[in-house]
Design a protein around this motif. Sequence first.
Motif, PDB file in Angstrom:
ATOM      1  N   LEU A 382       0.831  -1.197   0.000  1.00 53.94           N
ATOM      2  CA  LEU A 382       0.000   0.000   0.000  1.00 53.94           C
ATOM      3  C   LEU A 382       0.875   1.260   0.000  1.00 53.94           C
ATOM      4  O   LEU A 382       0.694   2.169  -0.820  1.00 53.94           O
ATOM      5  CB  LEU A 382      -0.916  -0.007   1.222  1.00 53.94           C
ATOM      6  N   ILE A 383       1.845   1.277   0.929  1.00 55.30           N
ATOM      7  CA  ILE A 383       2.709   2.467   1.020  1.00 55.30           C
ATOM      8  C   ILE A 383       3.425   2.704  -0.306  1.00 55.30           C
ATOM      9  O   ILE A 383       3.450   3.821  -0.844  1.00 55.30           O
ATOM     10  CB  ILE A 383       3.747   2.294   2.144  1.00 55.30           C
ATOM     11  N   VAL A 384       3.993   1.648  -0.857  1.00 54.34           N
ATOM     12  CA  VAL A 384       4.787   1.800  -2.079  1.00 54.34           C
ATOM     13  C   VAL A 384       3.903   2.203  -3.251  1.00 54.34           C
ATOM     14  O   VAL A 384       4.284   3.045  -4.071  1.00 54.34           O
ATOM     15  CB  VAL A 384       5.552   0.493  -2.363  1.00 54.34           C
ATOM     16  N   THR A 385       2.708   1.626  -3.321  1.00 58.40           N
ATOM     17  CA  THR A 385       1.795   2.000  -4.395  1.00 58.40           C
ATOM     18  C   THR A 385       1.432   3.473  -4.291  1.00 58.40           C
ATOM     19  O   THR A 385       1.450   4.209  -5.283  1.00 58.40           O
ATOM     20  CB  THR A 385       0.512   1.154  -4.313  1.00 58.40           C
ATOM     21  N   LEU A 394       4.362  11.604   0.525  1.00 57.10           N
ATOM     22  CA  LEU A 394       5.333  10.585   0.120  1.00 57.10           C
ATOM     23  C   LEU A 394       6.181  11.152  -1.018  1.00 57.10           C
ATOM     24  O   LEU A 394       5.859  12.178  -1.607  1.00 57.10           O
ATOM     25  CB  LEU A 394       4.612   9.310  -0.305  1.00 57.10           C
ATOM     26  N   ASN A 395       7.239  10.410  -1.348  1.00 57.61           N
ATOM     27  CA  ASN A 395       8.256  10.980  -2.245  1.00 57.61           C
ATOM     28  C   ASN A 395       7.743  11.269  -3.652  1.00 57.61           C
ATOM     29  O   ASN A 395       8.101  12.257  -4.260  1.00 57.61           O
ATOM     30  CB  ASN A 395       9.465  10.062  -2.295  1.00 57.61           C
ATOM     31  N   GLY A 396       6.881  10.375  -4.201  1.00 58.60           N
ATOM     32  CA  GLY A 396       6.475  10.531  -5.590  1.00 58.60           C
ATOM     33  C   GLY A 396       5.784  11.858  -5.855  1.00 58.60           C
ATOM     34  O   GLY A 396       5.948  12.466  -6.912  1.00 58.60           O
ATOM     35  N   PHE A 397       5.044  12.318  -4.886  1.00 62.55           N
ATOM     36  CA  PHE A 397       4.315  13.574  -5.041  1.00 62.55           C
ATOM     37  C   PHE A 397       5.278  14.729  -5.288  1.00 62.55           C
ATOM     38  O   PHE A 397       5.086  15.533  -6.199  1.00 62.55           O
ATOM     39  CB  PHE A 397       3.483  13.831  -3.784  1.00 62.55           C
ATOM     40  N   PRO A 462      14.224   0.002   5.030  1.00 62.47           N
ATOM     41  CA  PRO A 462      15.037   1.165   4.646  1.00 62.47           C
ATOM     42  C   PRO A 462      14.452   1.909   3.450  1.00 62.47           C
ATOM     43  O   PRO A 462      14.463   3.146   3.415  1.00 62.47           O
ATOM     44  CB  PRO A 462      16.386   0.555   4.265  1.00 62.47           C
ATOM     45  N   VAL A 463      13.927   1.160   2.472  1.00 60.01           N
ATOM     46  CA  VAL A 463      13.360   1.822   1.293  1.00 60.01           C
ATOM     47  C   VAL A 463      12.185   2.699   1.726  1.00 60.01           C
ATOM     48  O   VAL A 463      12.055   3.852   1.301  1.00 60.01           O
ATOM     49  CB  VAL A 463      12.898   0.765   0.262  1.00 60.01           C
ATOM     50  N   VAL A 464      11.335   2.148   2.597  1.00 57.96           N
ATOM     51  CA  VAL A 464      10.160   2.902   3.021  1.00 57.96           C
ATOM     52  C   VAL A 464      10.567   4.131   3.824  1.00 57.96           C
ATOM     53  O   VAL A 464       9.978   5.208   3.686  1.00 57.96           O
ATOM     54  CB  VAL A 464       9.210   1.984   3.820  1.00 57.96           C
ATOM     55  N   ILE A 465      11.618   3.992   4.626  1.00 57.47           N
ATOM     56  CA  ILE A 465      12.100   5.158   5.378  1.00 57.47           C
ATOM     57  C   ILE A 465      12.445   6.297   4.423  1.00 57.47           C
ATOM     58  O   ILE A 465      12.041   7.442   4.623  1.00 57.47           O
ATOM     59  CB  ILE A 465      13.322   4.784   6.233  1.00 57.47           C
ATOM     60  N   PHE A 466      13.151   5.939   3.348  1.00 63.03           N
ATOM     61  CA  PHE A 466      13.529   7.001   2.421  1.00 63.03           C
ATOM     62  C   PHE A 466      12.322   7.548   1.675  1.00 63.03           C
ATOM     63  O   PHE A 466      12.285   8.724   1.314  1.00 63.03           O
ATOM     64  CB  PHE A 466      14.606   6.508   1.450  1.00 63.03           C
TER      65      PHE A 466
END
Lengths: 503, 487
Positions: A382-385, A394-397, A462-466
Amino acid sequence: MNQLGFPLLSLIIFLPLCGAVVTLFLRKEAVIKWWALIVTVANFFLSLPLYFYFQSGTAEMQFVERIPWMLSLGVSYHLGIDGISLFLVLLTTFLIPVAVLSSWTYITEKVKEYMILMLLMETSMVGVFAALDLILFYVFWEATLIPMYFLIGIWGGERRIYAAVKFFLYTLAGSALMLVAIFVLYFMNAQATGRPTFDLLELQKFSVPLAAQTWLFLAFALGFAIKVPLFPFHTWLPDAHVEAPTAGSVILAGVLLKMGAYGFIRFCLPLFPAAFAYFVPLMSILAIIGIIYGSLVAFSQSDVKSLVAYSSVAHLGFVVLGIFALNAQGLSGGILQMVNHGLSTGALFLLVGMLYERRHTRLIDEFGGLWKQLPLFGIFLLIVTLSSIGLPGLNGFIGEFTILVGTFQANWIYAALAATGIVLGAWYMLTMLRRVMHGPLDKPANRQLQDLSAREIVVLVPVVIFIFLIGLFPNLFFGKMESSVDTLLSQTRATISMGEPNP
Amino acid sequence: MNISSLNLTAIAPQIIIIITALVVLLAELFTGRKSLLAYLSLLGIIVAAIASWYIWNGTEQRLFAVPMFQTMAVADGYSLFLNLVFLVTAALSVLASINYLVRERINHGEYYALLLLATGGMMLMGSATDLMTVFLALEILSISLYVLAGFNRADLKSGESALKYFLLGAFASGFLLYGIALIYGATGTTNLAAIVDFLKGTGPMRGTYLFIGLGLLLVGFSFKIALVPFHMWTPDVYEGAPTSVTAFMSVGAKAAGFAALGRLLLYAFPTLLGDWVWALAVLSVLTMTLGNLTALAQTNVKRMLAYSSIAHAGYILIGLIAANEAGMAGVLFYLLAYAFMNVGAFAVVIAVGREGEPNLELSDYAGLGSRQPLLAAAMAVFMFSLAGVPPLAGFFGKLYIFSAAVQAGFVALAIIGVLNSVVSAFFYLRVIVYMYMQKPIVEARPVLAPPLALAIALAVLGTIGLGLLPTPFLTLAQQSIAMLFGA
């Protein structure tokens, strides 16, 4: 300038290579895995000083090393990074240990060869982002092909050979003309200035005649466009992604594709500014086609992995659009979006890989209702999507928004068209999430699935942290690239306005 | 004429090689162990290499030329660098031959003698400064190779190979001689230095005879270095000849041809080169393209390597066409790189074969990566290097040659060259695909004989070494061509 007085970049480049040589002599599989992990994690920590000692106020190259290599030709071993390459180097050193750890149980055959190739991959990729000499860059650029070719071809899926050869030949064909263009540039500069050199910083000072710029730009751009991949040069990507092992896809999406976009910024923009400006409409339109076409094709995929692969085409379209907006927002958004895409798409590939390891299929129809069975997996997916479709916070925004702001200033029609890509992206990603995670858990095979193991959580956290870090504190990242981006753009504008009005 | 004016020191490497050949021939009568002859040959090769090094270092500056036999030949940087190429090729081939000959039951002492004689011929071609010497050296080289190609008497293919090679070789020699005769008719001399003087005297005027003579000379050389469309003999000869001989001649004979051609075109006829440059460019494009396209269709590795060696002649020719210092230095570097990677590749072909089973088909390479990981890794290095992937020797060879072409204004040639390397990558990769990505059909692990393993290891070392540290060799190549342009 080198603020450390110490060849840190060389160390980061060659530590994995040394690690690979040591791996040759190790025998036990477990030892090899741990060794590869230790080397790559150590390399990540070794690369952190690049961030902390990086001086944001200057556009100069930092951590520079320069040793003559082929003196008579003017080739030198010249390394250095600025705000543009800093995060790509860090992204590489970050993703490689993640990829190594994600292969822990997935790779059962030829573990030694696999880990050696992973380490070689790291050496060549960091080299690409740190090289400031055209020949050195080209050597690293081509050298990335060999390990990736083997990673896909040996540990890939059904059609791995086809995918590996296609990947190799496409990229080789793209960069072949670049080599000739490098020579032409070299001799033009040598004739004009009397100093034969392949040094990027020297060549930037030379203004290439306008007529030649177009051709040289096209020769470079072809290589980069294939790597990105820009529509219509993208056809190798779905094959390579779908067939590659999980870690291969992570590296491919996370880092290799960025080499193309990076090439546009690092080489095409400063070397051929007039041609760059001239081709803005063409490249922007191709990028927009990539965004919309990639999204539509992604929606119609039945395989999760090819869905993610096509979504890469769309996301990289955004990056290219940002770069060709030719303003500070577009460019820095593009750079940040490269990192974002590396994180979120890398994580998506990791999750798809974890699902495949459990169920040995990637067909969306085979899943459904997994949330009940795999709650932890679900949270991460969910988070990654959401990161991938650009949810604020989140980062994509941050990346997509900045790119669109930049594009809007340059041409509002492009921005409007590209914005549809965001809608489409949310559509296909959320549909995938719904069909995989929600609904009834009606397939018996799915009832036996185990939730994430501790190792897999260590891979993902770690990926989610970033993902959160970039989303919440974007200025930690924008701040470092600001001067490099501004200087690059002002130099470019100065050169363009000096040239003829109609290039 | 007294003996000192012959200047024997300068020709010492060639003399050492020829004497070793004769000693090997004699020694065969007294020894039953043929491998001793191989080691004797290696000793001769090493001594010749030391002698070349000694001559190189024996002069104050690198711009030297030690004429001998009344300017029939010369020992200069160019010839000494080429000695290095020929001696490397010969040494690697001898090492690869030792067990191969036993396996094929053709272990006769003449083999090494003929191989050394051919090497002597090659070295003489590199140092020839008179058209007569060129021809003489070429015949020494060719006749030895005709015999070597047919060395496997029991094998019909080997016989066919020898006959084809002989007939077409003789034909080519005819062209060459006719060309030399016309040039002699036009200039009154066969000596290259005298021809240079003559051409200086005539100024821009060029005789028709000279023009046709040079053309015939080019045709003769085109046969010898297998340029398309004069390449018809190559695939059959290379496939039929014993593999160790193919390894030797695919590099040595080609390098010798380029050696003589380079000196002729750049030193003796630079003014006439312009008349022929477009013909050469067309030949080069045809050679690269046809060689690579035909190699794509091969399933026999030996035949594939034969076509690939045709294609490589096309790349090297680009360096000659560029006709500048960078191009010629590139040619020399490329020849050295080619010696390592091509002989290495053929050595692996030898290693994959077994008694009674040559194992030449691509499918015989299936799963080699798990059967014999080191051997497969070596082959992968050679294939990547032949395809021109950095950071291996082949890449830097192409880098120098193509950059020289761009410098001389032949951008189109450079583009066709790089595109051809892309095409070639496909069939080189196919070998790797079979080795690493296909399941093995046979599980046997043929044992690698130590000399063969040494040959392969040295070739790998050379291929990687020239790639990672190209500078010293390139500098050497640049110094050694000074003679061609400085005179």
